[in-house]
Design an enzyme around this catalytic site. Structure first.
Site, PDB file in Angstrom:
ATOM      1  N   HIS A  94       0.884  -1.369  -0.105  1.00 43.02           N
ATOM      2  CA  HIS A  94      -0.069  -0.053   0.050  1.00 43.02           C
ATOM      3  C   HIS A  94       0.953   1.403  -0.049  1.00 43.02           C
ATOM      4  O   HIS A  94       2.183   1.149   0.098  1.00 43.02           O
ATOM      5  CB  HIS A  94      -1.030  -0.125   1.228  1.00 43.02           C
ATOM      6  CG  HIS A  94      -2.172  -0.830   1.017  1.00 43.02           C
ATOM      7  ND1 HIS A  94      -3.248  -0.517   0.171  1.00 43.02           N
ATOM      8  CD2 HIS A  94      -2.452  -2.025   1.710  1.00 43.02           C
ATOM      9  CE1 HIS A  94      -4.064  -1.452   0.129  1.00 43.02           C
ATOM     10  NE2 HIS A  94      -3.650  -2.470   0.940  1.00 43.02           N
TER      11      HIS A  94
ATOM     12  N   ASP B 187      -0.295   6.813  -3.541  1.00 45.47           N
ATOM     13  CA  ASP B 187      -1.556   6.695  -4.168  1.00 45.47           C
ATOM     14  C   ASP B 187      -1.852   8.012  -5.150  1.00 45.47           C
ATOM     15  O   ASP B 187      -2.209   7.692  -6.494  1.00 45.47           O
ATOM     16  CB  ASP B 187      -2.788   6.649  -3.200  1.00 45.47           C
ATOM     17  CG  ASP B 187      -2.685   5.234  -2.803  1.00 45.47           C
ATOM     18  OD1 ASP B 187      -1.735   4.270  -3.242  1.00 45.47           O
ATOM     19  OD2 ASP B 187      -3.542   4.892  -1.990  1.00 45.47           O
TER      20      ASP B 187
END
Length: 368
Positions: free
Chosen positions: A125, A155
């Protein structure tokens, strides 16, 4: 929809985080985006990242599903997918199959580690991707553990925006070559790229590996946040001498010679304590009345509820409300190609869009 990307057709294989954000950016600018969702996907009106596109439910593992999606891809300019390397190939939707149907297709691949390398097939992540770039190590207070900067750096900044840039660059190249190509956007690469200036500072001896000891990481007294008398916070960033001088003047420190050596890093810790004492003497609103809008490089630290109500954000239309959901409006702004605010995730009208694409309207729901 209006906007500079009007006429661009995009197929988005739905994922999480950076892929949807990239597709949202394109849709915000007027691209027609067809989002391929798993059957039974519930369209949440609070899912801002899903705004502005039609949703087509397809079981990609069902027999014949790939052929139907390839029919849509054959009409598209761009494909966005965010699976681990090899997944799209196993579904029959890899670059080879897609380019056989549509040689001009720009095939965007959004992953954490990239399409090759020792970690390319590992799970991860945002926090993991920015960790190996060097970015995470630099964020935090001295003597404390690194602080995750939400998922802005990996992200969204290093992932979605890098992919959007890559897609538009590849589209520009395809205009002259007549050929599409694969855009391999890795969040670990993007987080490293966002750190370019810091690596330059480090190479020049202007940046320490110690957190909270550098000019832009909260080490300097003139570039940090401070608590006010009411417990709220303000942010100051008075780097340039003239801006620093104005900050000192407005804070009653113009004659305090302790603040003269602005760039003496050895004095920063004690000057931060002194400045913290000053800011605790007034409420945040009182400091705003004294400093906001001046060249002292000052701003109040606003929470999620306060930010949409700030007069500057109101004047620029930085936020909008769609279906009762307050959300950031499309950006940047253009002088002619003005994008309109996309509708939310449960808006109507998908069947017409799907008919234009020649795909099964009965399986769809709409997002704008």
């Amino acid at each position: 929809m209006a906007g500079p990307l009007k006429g661009l057709r995009v197929v988005e294989i739905a994922g999480i985080g950076p892929g949807p954000f990239c597709a949202m950016l394109l849709a915000d600018m007027g691209a027609e985006v067809l989002r391929v969702n798993r059957p039974g996907t519930v369209q949440d009106p609070h899912d801002i990242l899903a705004r502005g596109r039609a949703h087509w439910e397809v079981d990609l593992r069902a027999p014949g599903a790939a052929a139907g999606v390839l029919d849509a891809i054959a009409q598209a300019d761009v494909l966005i997918e965010g699976f681990r390397p090899g997944v799209m190939e196993r579904l029959g939707l890899g670059p080879a199959e897609c380019h056989a149907r549509n040689p001009r297709l720009v095939y965007g691949r959004m992953t954490g580690w990239g399409q090759h390398g020792p970690l390319s097939h590992a799970a991860g992540h945002d926090i993991n991707y920015i960790a190996i770039s060097g970015a995470l190590h630099a964020i935090g207070r001295p003597g404390e553990s690194p602080v995750p900067p939400l998922n802005y750096v990996g992200d969204f900044g290093g992932g979605a925006m890098l992919l959007a840039f890559g897609l538009l660059a590849a589209l520009h190249e395809a205009r002259s070559s007549g050929e599409g190509q694969v855009v391999d956007a890795a969040m670990s690469d993007g987080a490293a790229l966002l750190s370019a200036m810091m690596y330059g500072f480090r190479s020049s001896g202007l940046w320490s590996n110690q957190r909270g000891e550098n000019m832009l990481d909260g080490g300097a007294h003139f570039y940090d946040t401070y608590a006010c008398a009411d417990g709220k916070h303000v942010a100051v960033g008075a780097i340039e001498p003239q801006f620093y001088a104005l900050l000192r003047e407005r804070c009653g420190l113009a004659d305090d010679t302790a603040f003269d050596a602005q760039m003496d890093a050895a004095r920063w810790p004690i000057l931060k304590l002194r400045l913290a004492d000053v800011f605790r003497t007034r409420t945040r609103d009182e400091w705003c009345a004294l400093l906001e809008g001046s060249d002292a490089c000052f701003a109040p630290v606003l929470d999620w509820d306060e930010a949409p109500r700030h007069p500057h954000n109101v004047a620029r239309g930085t936020f909008a409300e769609v279906g009762g959901v307050v959300q950031p409006a499309p950006a940047p702004r253009f002088s002619r190609s003005l994008p309109v605010m996309p509708e939310g995730a449960l808006a109507g009208g998908a069947p017409a869009l799907l008919r234009r694409w020649g795909v099964g309207a009965g399986q769809a729901s709409e997002a704008g």
